[in-house]
Each structure stands twice: as C-alpha cells, then as structure tokens.
Scaffold this motif. Structure first.
Motif, PDB file in Angstrom:
ATOM      1  N   ASP A   1       0.833  -1.211   0.000  1.00  9.10           N
ATOM      2  CA  ASP A   1       0.000   0.000   0.000  1.00  9.10           C
ATOM      3  C   ASP A   1       0.863   1.256   0.000  1.00  9.10           C
ATOM      4  O   ASP A   1       0.416   2.318  -0.445  1.00  9.10           O
ATOM      5  N   ALA A   2       2.069   1.139   0.543  1.00 10.18           N
ATOM      6  CA  ALA A   2       2.945   2.314   0.611  1.00 10.18           C
ATOM      7  C   ALA A   2       4.398   1.877   0.681  1.00 10.18           C
ATOM      8  O   ALA A   2       4.708   0.783   1.162  1.00 10.18           O
ATOM      9  N   ILE A   3       5.288   2.755   0.197  1.00  8.19           N
ATOM     10  CA  ILE A   3       6.742   2.562   0.343  1.00  8.19           C
ATOM     11  C   ILE A   3       7.215   3.614   1.339  1.00  8.19           C
ATOM     12  O   ILE A   3       6.834   4.785   1.239  1.00  8.19           O
ATOM     13  N   LEU A   4       8.065   3.177   2.257  1.00  7.98           N
ATOM     14  CA  LEU A   4       8.542   4.067   3.313  1.00  7.98           C
ATOM     15  C   LEU A   4      10.051   4.223   3.217  1.00  7.98           C
ATOM     16  O   LEU A   4      10.772   3.220   3.126  1.00  7.98           O
ATOM     17  N   ILE A   5      10.519   5.476   3.227  1.00  7.27           N
ATOM     18  CA  ILE A   5      11.974   5.722   3.295  1.00  7.27           C
ATOM     19  C   ILE A   5      12.251   6.830   4.313  1.00  7.27           C
ATOM     20  O   ILE A   5      11.355   7.578   4.700  1.00  7.27           O
ATOM     21  N   GLY A   6      13.531   6.922   4.684  1.00 11.70           N
ATOM     22  CA  GLY A   6      13.969   8.023   5.553  1.00 11.70           C
ATOM     23  C   GLY A   6      14.482   9.163   4.685  1.00 11.70           C
ATOM     24  O   GLY A   6      14.797   8.976   3.510  1.00 11.70           O
TER      25      GLY A   6
ATOM     26  N   MET B   1      10.071   9.842   6.034  1.00 14.34           N
ATOM     27  CA  MET B   1      10.194  10.245   7.440  1.00 14.34           C
ATOM     28  C   MET B   1      11.256  11.337   7.502  1.00 14.34           C
ATOM     29  O   MET B   1      12.435  11.073   7.232  1.00 14.34           O
ATOM     30  N   ASP B   2      10.837  12.549   7.825  1.00 15.90           N
ATOM     31  CA  ASP B   2      11.712  13.711   7.656  1.00 15.90           C
ATOM     32  C   ASP B   2      11.417  14.711   8.772  1.00 15.90           C
ATOM     33  O   ASP B   2      10.653  15.657   8.595  1.00 15.90           O
TER      34      ASP B   2
ATOM     35  N   THR C   1       1.734  11.274  -1.848  1.00 14.95           N
ATOM     36  CA  THR C   1       3.032  11.357  -1.168  1.00 14.95           C
ATOM     37  C   THR C   1       2.835  12.021   0.194  1.00 14.95           C
ATOM     38  O   THR C   1       2.179  13.066   0.287  1.00 14.95           O
ATOM     39  N   TYR C   2       3.377  11.388   1.211  1.00 13.73           N
ATOM     40  CA  TYR C   2       3.239  11.900   2.582  1.00 13.73           C
ATOM     41  C   TYR C   2       4.624  12.176   3.141  1.00 13.73           C
ATOM     42  O   TYR C   2       5.529  11.356   3.012  1.00 13.73           O
ATOM     43  N   ILE C   3       4.773  13.329   3.773  1.00 12.50           N
ATOM     44  CA  ILE C   3       6.014  13.616   4.493  1.00 12.50           C
ATOM     45  C   ILE C   3       5.644  13.678   5.973  1.00 12.50           C
ATOM     46  O   ILE C   3       4.824  14.515   6.378  1.00 12.50           O
ATOM     47  N   PHE C   4       6.249  12.777   6.761  1.00 15.82           N
ATOM     48  CA  PHE C   4       6.042  12.801   8.207  1.00 15.82           C
ATOM     49  C   PHE C   4       7.146  13.661   8.812  1.00 15.82           C
ATOM     50  O   PHE C   4       8.330  13.448   8.528  1.00 15.82           O
TER      51      PHE C   4
ATOM     52  N   ASP D   1       7.460  26.040   0.567  1.00 10.22           N
ATOM     53  CA  ASP D   1       6.348  26.221  -0.346  1.00 10.22           C
ATOM     54  C   ASP D   1       6.036  24.928  -1.094  1.00 10.22           C
ATOM     55  O   ASP D   1       6.096  24.882  -2.315  1.00 10.22           O
ATOM     56  N   TYR D   2       5.731  23.864  -0.324  1.00  6.66           N
ATOM     57  CA  TYR D   2       5.421  22.590  -0.994  1.00  6.66           C
ATOM     58  C   TYR D   2       4.080  22.708  -1.706  1.00  6.66           C
ATOM     59  O   TYR D   2       3.161  23.379  -1.212  1.00  6.66           O
ATOM     60  N   PRO D   3       3.942  22.042  -2.864  1.00  2.00           N
ATOM     61  CA  PRO D   3       2.636  22.092  -3.528  1.00  2.00           C
ATOM     62  C   PRO D   3       1.572  21.413  -2.662  1.00  2.00           C
ATOM     63  O   PRO D   3       1.895  20.543  -1.846  1.00  2.00           O
ATOM     64  N   PRO D   4       0.307  21.801  -2.830  1.00  2.00           N
ATOM     65  CA  PRO D   4      -0.741  21.246  -1.964  1.00  2.00           C
ATOM     66  C   PRO D   4      -0.909  19.737  -2.115  1.00  2.00           C
ATOM     67  O   PRO D   4      -1.468  19.083  -1.227  1.00  2.00           O
ATOM     68  N   SER D   5      -0.406  19.175  -3.216  1.00  2.00           N
ATOM     69  CA  SER D   5      -0.529  17.719  -3.400  1.00  2.00           C
ATOM     70  C   SER D   5       0.339  16.941  -2.413  1.00  2.00           C
ATOM     71  O   SER D   5       0.139  15.746  -2.202  1.00  2.00           O
ATOM     72  N   VAL D   6       1.325  17.588  -1.808  1.00  2.00           N
ATOM     73  CA  VAL D   6       2.173  16.897  -0.820  1.00  2.00           C
ATOM     74  C   VAL D   6       1.450  16.925   0.531  1.00  2.00           C
ATOM     75  O   VAL D   6       1.065  17.988   1.011  1.00  2.00           O
ATOM     76  N   ASN D   7       1.251  15.742   1.091  1.00  2.00           N
ATOM     77  CA  ASN D   7       0.573  15.660   2.397  1.00  2.00           C
ATOM     78  C   ASN D   7       1.617  15.717   3.508  1.00  2.00           C
ATOM     79  O   ASN D   7       2.420  14.791   3.645  1.00  2.00           O
ATOM     80  N   ILE D   8       1.594  16.807   4.259  1.00  2.00           N
ATOM     81  CA  ILE D   8       2.563  16.943   5.355  1.00  2.00           C
ATOM     82  C   ILE D   8       1.870  16.582   6.657  1.00  2.00           C
ATOM     83  O   ILE D   8       0.832  17.158   7.002  1.00  2.00           O
ATOM     84  N   ILE D   9       2.434  15.590   7.339  1.00  2.00           N
ATOM     85  CA  ILE D   9       1.821  15.119   8.584  1.00  2.00           C
ATOM     86  C   ILE D   9       2.779  15.422   9.732  1.00  2.00           C
ATOM     87  O   ILE D   9       3.905  14.913   9.754  1.00  2.00           O
ATOM     88  N   THR D  10       2.350  16.270  10.639  1.00  2.00           N
ATOM     89  CA  THR D  10       3.225  16.674  11.742  1.00  2.00           C
ATOM     90  C   THR D  10       2.864  15.903  13.010  1.00  2.00           C
ATOM     91  O   THR D  10       1.707  15.902  13.434  1.00  2.00           O
TER      92      THR D  10
END
Ligand SMILES: NC(=O)C1=CN([C@@H]2O[C@H](COP(=O)(O)OP(=O)(O)OC[C@H]3O[C@@H](n4cnc5c(N)ncnc54)[C@H](OP(=O)(O)O)[C@@H]3O)[C@@H](O)[C@H]2O)C=CC1
Ligand SMILES: Nc1c(N[C@@H]2O[C@H](COP(=O)(O)O)[C@@H](O)[C@H]2O)[nH]c(=O)[nH]c1=O
Ligand SMILES: [Zn+2]
Length: 363
Positions: free
Chosen positions: A195-200, A228-229, A249-252, A260-269
């Motif tokens: 379902d997803a690929i995970l990298i650091g 994971m960032d 695409t998700y950035i944790f 100024d990331y585009p809105p398509s990038v999901n940033i999860i804090t």
C-alpha cells in the motif's frame, strides 16, 4: 469449526481463489484482498477478487461476473464473507439471495463485526459451510489486514538490495546499482503489492528516488510514498515532491510546513516521529495495511529494533564493497548474541548473478 476432510477438488478450487486474492494486494486497503470462485458441476462459473479501493467485495465481483446461474453452486472464499452492511450490502446476503448451496472458507474474519457471524448467517439460511480449507496460506495473504485489527499496526516488509558483503552503498553514497535488473524488477513487483513505500530523509536526499512501480502493465499500481523527515528537509525540487500530484506522497515531520510545498504533498506533523507505535497508528488511519520499507539503514534499523520488521526480501549481488561501505543495518548495540533478532528462511531464489533471500520474523 475447522474441517479435516476437504477433497482434492476443494483444495484445487481454493488454490484458485487464493491466487485471485493475491491480485488485489496493494490496491484494496484498508480492506482485505479476498478471492472467490463459484463452482457448479465441477466447473468454474464465476470468479472474483476485491476490487481497487476495497469494493465491490470478491463475492459480489464473482456473482456479477458469473456466466450461469449460481443457484446450487459452491462458493470458495479466502476469507469469511462479511455479515455487516457496510457501505455496500453484506456478502452473506448476496450469497443467500443467489441460492448457493455450499460455502467453503479459508480464514475466519477477525473483524469483530464479522468474526463467526458470517458463518452463522449462512448456516441459518440453510447453506452448508466449511471453514479452514488452506487457512495457513490464506492467513499469510491476509496478514496486513489481520495485523491492522490485531496488532494495531500494518505489516512491515523490508526490501534490502546489498552487495555480497551486506553493503547498500559506497562510503560516498553511490548505490545505483548494486543489484541486477532481475532483482530490481522483482523489487518493483513488491512495490505493486504494497500500500505504501517508506523511506527516511537520508535516502530521499542521497538518491532522489521515484519509488514507482515501473513493471509493464503494473504502472498504475504504484503505491503511496512516505518519507520520514523530522526537519522537513526534502527539497521542493525532489522527484517525490514533483510527482506528488500523480502519486500520493506523505512527508512525516515534527515541524510545521515552512516551505512552499505544492498542496498535493501531504505533510503530517507528529510530536515524535521516532515513536513507531504512534507512526503505525497514523499509517492505519491513512488506510495502510502493507508497508514496504525501502531504507535506508537508519530507518530500517529503527524498525528492526522495535521488532516491527515482519518480512525481509534481501537481494544480494555478487560484488564485494568492503568495510567502508554503508551497512544495510546500523549498530543495534547488542550486548549478547541471544538478544539478536532472528529471521526464518522461507525462500532462496537465484536471480541471475544475484540471489533473493526471503525471511520472516521469528515470533
Ligand atoms: N541499496 C539499498 O537497498 C538502499 C540503499 N540506500 C542508501 O542508504 C543511504 C541512506 O541511508 P541513511 O542515511 O541511513 O538514511 P535513511 O533513509 O534511513 O534516513 C535516515 C534519517 O531519517 C530520519 N528519520 C525520521 N524518522 C526516523 C525514524 N523513526 N527512525 C530513523 N530515522 C528517522 C532521520 O533524519 P531526521 O532526524 O532529519 O528526520 C534519519 O537520520 C543512501 O546512501 C542510499 O543510497 C537507501 C535505501 C536502500
Ligand atoms: N541501490 C539499489 C536500490 N535502491 C533503492 O531503490 C530506490 C530508488 O528507486 P527508484 O528511484 O524508483 O529507481 C533507492 O532510493 C533505494 O531505496 N534498489 C535495488 O533494488 N537495487 C539497488 O542496487
Ligand atoms: Zn463482503
């Protein structure tokens, strides 16, 4: 509720249902990927598997694709039919209305809304129900779904591409490519059924990867990508950010979005992205039940330390890189050998000049 006297015919049709259930892996989460075969007079009259997004369920897909009336048929299903009316009707009702005579099930559904109730409802309608046919094989296929209910986390698979001596990059960071084409293609098929690929972030910065499935015919089965960032270092110009509009695409991270990331990038804090239990709960809330960890060494080692790595696909090439190369696993600071995690060998597959070792976590 299990039965020991399934016939060879039952095993044959259940094997067919199991192969159908594998087709949907990576496309049905958070739903399980189920297979169903409808059989009448020893002929397959319908077959189905859980459709992308998790609906329609396999039984409905099989019933609607049947080439003749399912009246009196036997249904082989890899997971107990659902008894709850979710967004669509219950599969038990559909099987009852179709007037099937027998239902053979591989695994029971641990979902508390179903668990045993699917069987009860079918039996109450006069249908003969047997369960446990090729359960072990089916349980393996449905592991991601089972883990989401029973362990509160997804199934984690690690993919490692190393040299003969276990190195995943040169000291300078060069790593393309260590393994051969055959291995890399096998790696892409792994991507397709997760379902997803995970990298650091280390890997994102060093490799600027695409993390897509580039196998012919499976290009639209590229999974979601997660980085994971902690400090939100991923560049706006990275492949992952640039292609986020096409592939989720998700950035944790632990900081608020200052770029100024585009809105398509999901940033999860999150407060602490090193808390892998919490991270896992968030993965489940995103509907992810099968996550492929593609490194690097730091992130993978954190999952190993947490004992979260369930499966390992270790692709090993014929090169020797030496001690200054980057090891696939970082220091685990073990004090005694008995503390070492062990992974049971399941398969050894030669891939030209490389070899694939598939291992599973020992419980
Ligand atoms: N051959 C192969 O199979 C592969 C090779 N590689 C190679 O590996 C190298 C990169 O490896 P590495 O530097 O270890 O990078 P990683 O991809 O493992 O990234 C590590 C970084 O991720 C961040 N991070 C965020 N959350 C976590 C967490 N919970 N646990 C651990 N780390 C977390 C940390 O940075 P922060 O604190 O800033 O968030 C950490 O320093 C590259 O050279 C690449 O080419 C990579 C993948 C596969
Ligand atoms: N070097 C290396 C791998 N590296 C992995 O593949 C990623 C690059 O993916 P992509 O940009 O989609 O081609 C990279 O960041 C790392 O996770 N994989 C392999 O099968 N063999 C290899 O030798
Ligand atoms: Zn159903």
């Amino acid at each position: 509720m299990t039965h020991e006297s399934f016939t060879d015919i039952d095993y044959g049709f259940m094997k067919h249902a199991l192969s159908l259930s594998k087709r949907g892996l990576g496309t049905t989460a958070p739903n399980p990927s189920v297979g169903c075969v409808l059989v009448k007079n020893n002929h397959v009259i319908g077959q189905g598997w859980t459709q992308p997004g998790g609906r329609p369920h396999a039984e409905i897909h099989a019933l609607t694709s049947a080439v003749s009336s399912p009246d009196g048929a036997t249904a082989y299903v890899t997971l107990e039919p659902c008894a709850h009316k979710g967004q669509s009707g219950a599969c038990t009702d559909a099987l009852i209305q179709a007037n099937v005579k027998r239902v053979i099930i591989a695994s029971l559904d641990p979902n508390p809304q179903v668990n045993g109730k699917g069987i009860e409802d079918l039996k109450a309608a006069g249908i003969a129900v047997l369960s446990g046919c090729m359960k072990e094989e089916a349980d393996k296929i449905h592991r991601g779904f089972f883990f989401s209910l029973q362990k509160n986390r997804p199934l984690y698979t690690a993919k490692i591409a190393s040299s003969l001596d276990g190195k995943i990059a040169l000291q300078c960071g060069e790593s393309k490519w260590i393994t051969n084409d055959q291995s890399r293609m096998r790696g892409h098929s792994l991507r397709a059924n997760h379902d997803a690929i995970l990298i650091g972030i280390g890997t994102a910065l060093a490799d600027n990867p695409s993390l897509t499935c580039r196998l012919k015919g499976l290009e639209n089965q590229s999974p979601k990508r997660i980085v994971m960032d902690r400090q939100l270092r991923i560049p706006i110009t990275s492949e992952l950010v640039l292609s986020a509009e096409k592939i989720p695409t998700y950035i944790f991270t632990e900081v608020s979005n200052s770029k100024d990331y585009p809105p398509s990038v999901n940033i999860i804090t999150l407060n602490n992205i090193k808390d892998l239990k919490e991270v896992s709960r968030v993965f489940l809330s995103l509907g992810l039940t099968r996550v492929l960890i593609e490194g690097g060494a730091t992130l993978l080692s954190a999952f190993i330390e947490e004992d979260f790595v369930d499966d390992i696909y270790w692709f090993r090439s014929n090169q020797v890189i030496g001690a200054d190369g980057l090891s696939a696993i970082r220091s685990l600071a073990l004090r005694q050998l008995s503390d070492a995690k062990r992974y049971k060998l399941q398969e050894l597959l030669p891939l030209g000049t490389d070899i694939l070792e598939r291992r599973t976590r020992r419980r």
